[in-house]
Design an enzyme around this catalytic site. Structure first.
Site, PDB file in Angstrom:
ATOM      1  CG  ASN A   1      -6.727  -0.668   1.157  1.00  0.00           C
ATOM      2  OD1 ASN A   1      -6.019  -0.397   0.192  1.00  0.00           O
ATOM      3  ND2 ASN A   1      -6.231  -1.003   2.334  1.00  0.00           N
TER       4      ASN A   1
ATOM      5  CG  HIS B   1      -3.170   3.452   1.922  1.00  0.00           C
ATOM      6  ND1 HIS B   1      -3.664   2.974   0.730  1.00  0.00           N
ATOM      7  CD2 HIS B   1      -3.242   2.419   2.808  1.00  0.00           C
ATOM      8  CE1 HIS B   1      -4.017   1.710   0.894  1.00  0.00           C
ATOM      9  NE2 HIS B   1      -3.771   1.352   2.133  1.00  0.00           N
TER      10      HIS B   1
ATOM     11  CB  CYS C   1      -0.945  -0.002   1.197  1.00  0.00           C
ATOM     12  SG  CYS C   1      -2.071  -1.393   1.158  1.00  0.00           S
TER      13      CYS C   1
HETATM   14  O1  UT7 Z   1      -3.644  -1.074   3.629  1.00  0.00           O
HETATM   15  C1  UT7 Z   1      -3.711  -1.497   4.957  1.00  0.00           C
HETATM   16  C2  UT7 Z   1      -4.698  -2.629   4.987  1.00  0.00           C
HETATM   17  N1  UT7 Z   1      -5.251  -2.945   6.257  1.00  0.00           N
HETATM   18  C3  UT7 Z   1      -6.011  -2.097   6.979  1.00  0.00           C
HETATM   19  O2  UT7 Z   1      -6.235  -0.979   6.643  1.00  0.00           O
HETATM   20  C4  UT7 Z   1      -6.654  -2.640   8.230  1.00  0.00           C
HETATM   21  C5  UT7 Z   1      -6.681  -1.635   9.359  1.00  0.00           C
HETATM   22  N2  UT7 Z   1      -7.622  -2.099  10.360  1.00  0.00           N
HETATM   23  C6  UT7 Z   1      -8.929  -1.771  10.283  1.00  0.00           C
HETATM   24  O3  UT7 Z   1      -9.340  -1.039   9.397  1.00  0.00           O
HETATM   25  C7  UT7 Z   1      -9.865  -2.301  11.340  1.00  0.00           C
HETATM   26  O4  UT7 Z   1      -9.112  -2.930  12.354  1.00  0.00           O
HETATM   27  C8  UT7 Z   1     -10.911  -3.302  10.756  1.00  0.00           C
HETATM   28  C9  UT7 Z   1     -11.895  -2.569   9.882  1.00  0.00           C
HETATM   29  C10 UT7 Z   1     -10.212  -4.397   9.969  1.00  0.00           C
HETATM   30  C11 UT7 Z   1     -11.679  -3.950  11.902  1.00  0.00           C
HETATM   31  O5  UT7 Z   1     -12.317  -2.944  12.677  1.00  0.00           O
HETATM   32  P1  UT7 Z   1     -12.253  -3.009  14.261  1.00  0.00           P
HETATM   33  O6  UT7 Z   1     -13.034  -1.873  14.772  1.00  0.00           O
HETATM   34  O7  UT7 Z   1     -10.800  -3.099  14.646  1.00  0.00           O
HETATM   35  O8  UT7 Z   1     -13.037  -4.331  14.561  1.00  0.00           O
HETATM   36  P2  UT7 Z   1     -12.535  -5.623  15.364  1.00  0.00           P
HETATM   37  O9  UT7 Z   1     -11.536  -6.395  14.581  1.00  0.00           O
HETATM   38  O10 UT7 Z   1     -12.183  -5.190  16.763  1.00  0.00           O
HETATM   39  O11 UT7 Z   1     -13.878  -6.444  15.425  1.00  0.00           O
HETATM   40  C12 UT7 Z   1     -14.994  -6.003  16.198  1.00  0.00           C
HETATM   41  C13 UT7 Z   1     -16.117  -6.980  15.997  1.00  0.00           C
HETATM   42  C14 UT7 Z   1     -15.707  -8.436  16.193  1.00  0.00           C
HETATM   43  O12 UT7 Z   1     -16.787  -9.126  16.797  1.00  0.00           O
HETATM   44  P3  UT7 Z   1     -16.784  -9.397  18.370  1.00  0.00           P
HETATM   45  O13 UT7 Z   1     -15.577 -10.231  18.638  1.00  0.00           O
HETATM   46  O14 UT7 Z   1     -16.718  -8.050  19.025  1.00  0.00           O
HETATM   47  O15 UT7 Z   1     -18.086 -10.107  18.579  1.00  0.00           O
HETATM   48  C15 UT7 Z   1     -15.544  -8.935  14.776  1.00  0.00           C
HETATM   49  O16 UT7 Z   1     -15.744 -10.325  14.673  1.00  0.00           O
HETATM   50  O17 UT7 Z   1     -16.619  -6.881  14.674  1.00  0.00           O
HETATM   51  C16 UT7 Z   1     -16.642  -8.180  14.070  1.00  0.00           C
HETATM   52  N3  UT7 Z   1     -16.425  -8.031  12.644  1.00  0.00           N
HETATM   53  C17 UT7 Z   1     -17.426  -7.838  11.775  1.00  0.00           C
HETATM   54  N4  UT7 Z   1     -18.756  -7.746  11.937  1.00  0.00           N
HETATM   55  C18 UT7 Z   1     -19.500  -7.536  10.846  1.00  0.00           C
HETATM   56  C19 UT7 Z   1     -15.252  -8.041  11.976  1.00  0.00           C
HETATM   57  N5  UT7 Z   1     -15.482  -7.862  10.675  1.00  0.00           N
HETATM   58  C20 UT7 Z   1     -16.811  -7.739  10.510  1.00  0.00           C
HETATM   59  C21 UT7 Z   1     -17.660  -7.537   9.405  1.00  0.00           C
HETATM   60  N6  UT7 Z   1     -18.981  -7.433   9.623  1.00  0.00           N
HETATM   61  N7  UT7 Z   1     -17.171  -7.411   8.156  1.00  0.00           N
END
Ligand code: UT7
Length: 339
Positions: free
Chosen positions: A292, A262, A119
Site C-alpha cells: 500500500n 486503492h 490514501c
Molecule cells: O489505506 C488503508 C490502510 N489500512 C488498511 O488497509 C488496513 C485494512 N485492514 C487489513 O488489511 C487487515 O485488517 C490486516 C491485514 C491489517 C489484518 O488482517 P486480519 O485478517 O484482520 O488479521 P487480524 O488483525 O484479525 O489478526 C489475526 C491474527 C492475530 O493473531 P491472533 O490474535 O489470532 O493470535 C494477529 O496478531 O494475525 C496476527 N497477525 C500477524 N501474524 C503474522 C497480525 N499481523 C501479523 C503478521 N504476521 N504480520
C-alpha cells in the site's frame, strides 16, 4: 460531495507516469525483523514485497520522475503546464513539496500546491485538478499521488509494517470540449468522527519557552491503525458509494472495463468486486509488488496498466480511494491517453 458532467469544459486524461524506489524488501526479509511470515502476509493481504525509499532516493525525486513520464506520454512542452497538484501525507517538507517539484521539472508557468487526504489523496487531487480545467481556468495540469509511509512506520509492529511501501504516480490532464469529457462523475466523502482508526497524530510534547509559557514540539507519532475497523469501513463504504455513482450516471457494473481501487489489501479488492459481480480479470492489482503506497497506489497501478496495454484509449474505469480521515471517494473516468 458529488460531481457530474454539467461543466463548461471537459477534461481528458492524456498521460501517466510512475516511479518507485530501488530498494525492495520481501516478506521473508521482514520476517527477519518481526514475527511474521510470507504465507501470512500473502494470504491476508496479497502483498509479497514493497519498495522503501533508501539513501539515494527521495519522495520528491520520485514525483519528478513520475511527472516527467506522464508529460512525455502526453507530448507536452513543460512551459504549457498550468498547475501541479501533489497529493501526499508525507512530504519531504511540511510546507509542501509541490513547488520543489515544479522547480525541478522547470514548469515555471505552473502554480503548484500539496493536498492531503491520505490514501484518498490522488482521487481527491484528480477531482480538484479537473475542476480548474472544467471551469476553464487552466488548460493543463499534472496530478501526482505519492507517499513515503515507511518513515512513519513502527517497524516492530507486525500488524502494520507489512502493509505499506513507498512510491509515486502521476497523471497529465488537459482541457477538452464538454462532449469529450472523460471525468464522468465522482463523489467524495469524509467522516472525521472515525479518524482515530488510522492516524499519525502529533505528539503532545511541550517544552518551557519563557516564564511559564510552553510550546509544543513539532513531532509526530508512528502510524496508528485499527486494521479490522479500517477493513470493515472499506468493504462497507466503497460499494455503497460506487453503487451510488454508477446509478447516478446510469452506468452498469458490467459496462466497466476496469475496477481501479486503492491498493490496500487484495481481500478488500475482491470483496468490492464480488458485490458487483465484477470478474477478477477486470480488477487491477499490483499489491504483490508494492503493498500500500497510500496516495501513490491508484496512479502507479493506472500507469502500469496503461503501459502494458491492458488499459486502452476509451476504456471506462471505476476508481475508488479510501483511508485515513476517514476519507473515501469514487471517480468514473475514461482513459483518453495517447498510448
Ligand atoms: O489505506 C488503508 C490502510 N489500512 C488498511 O488497509 C488496513 C485494512 N485492514 C487489513 O488489511 C487487515 O485488517 C490486516 C491485514 C491489517 C489484518 O488482517 P486480519 O485478517 O484482520 O488479521 P487480524 O488483525 O484479525 O489478526 C489475526 C491474527 C492475530 O493473531 P491472533 O490474535 O489470532 O493470535 C494477529 O496478531 O494475525 C496476527 N497477525 C500477524 N501474524 C503474522 C497480525 N499481523 C501479523 C503478521 N504476521 N504480520
Amino acid at each position: 460531495m458529488t460531481g457530474n458532467s454539467k461543466t463548461l469544459f471537459g477534461v481528458s486524461l492524456v498521460g501517466s507516469g510512475s516511479a518507485t524506489p530501488a530498494q525492495r524488501i520481501t516478506n521473508d526479509q521482514l520476517a527477519a525483523r518481526v514475527d511474521t511470515n510470507d504465507e501470512w502476509v500473502k494470504t491476508r493481504t496479497g502483498i509479497k514485497e514493497r519498495r522503501i525509499i533508501g539513501e539515494g532516493d527521495s519522495l520528491s525525486k520520485l514525483c519528478v520522475e513520475a511527472a516527467k513520464a506522464a508529460m512525455e506520454m502526453a507530448g507536452w512542452g513543460i512551459d504549457t503546464v498550468d498547475m501541479i497538484v501533489v497529493a501526499t501525507s508525507t512530504p519531504d517538507d511540511l510546507f509542501g513539496i509541490a513547488p520543489k517539484i515544479q522547480s525541478q521539472l522547470g514548469a515555471r508557468n505552473a502554480v503548484a500546491f500539496d493536498l492531503t487526504a491520505a490514501c484518498s489523496g490522488f482521487l481527491f487531487a484528480l477531482v480538484t485538478g479537473a475542476q480548474y480545467l472544467q471551469n476553464g481556468t487552466f488548460r493543463r495540469a499534472i496530478v501526482i499521488g505519492a507517499d513515503q509511509l515507511s518513515s512513519w512506520m513502527d517497524w516492530d509492529d507486525r500488524s502494520s509494517c507489512v502493509l505499506f511501501g513507498d512510491g509515486a504516480g502521476a497523471v497529465a490532464i488537459e482541457l477538452t470540449s464538454n462532449d469529450q469529457n472523460a471525468l464522468i462523475g465522482f463523489k467524495m466523502k469524509s467522516d472525521g468522527s472515525r479518524g482515530e482508526c488510522l492516524s499519525v497524530p502529533q505528539k503532545k510534547e511541550f517544552v518551557n519557552l519563557v516564564g511559564s509559557f510552553k510550546n509544543q514540539i513539532g513531532r509526530f507519532s508512528n502510524i496508528q491503525m485499527n486494521g479490522q475497523e479500517v477493513y470493515k469501513f472499506a468493504v462497507r463504504e466503497v460499494p455503497l458509494l460506487l453503487k451510488d455513482v454508477l446509478g447516478k450516471h446510469g452506468i452498469t457494473a458490467e459496462s466497466l472495463d476496469w475496477l481501479l481501487l486503492h491498493q490496500a489489501n487484495q481481500r478488500i479488492l475482491n470483496a468490492v468486486a464480488d458485490r458487483f459481480s465484477i470478474p477478477e480479470s477486470k480488477v487491477l492489482s499490483n499489491l504483490k509488488n508494492y503493498g500500500n503506497t497510500s496516495a501513490g497506489t491508484i496512479p502507479i497501478m493506472l500507469d502500469e496498466a496503461v503501459r502494458d496495454g491492458r488499459i486502452q484509449p476509451g476504456d471506462l474505469i471505476a476508481s475508488s480511494g479510501f483511508g485515513a480521515g476517514l476519507s473515501w471517494g469514487v471517480a468514473l473516468f475514461r482513459w483518453h491517453g495517447k498510448t
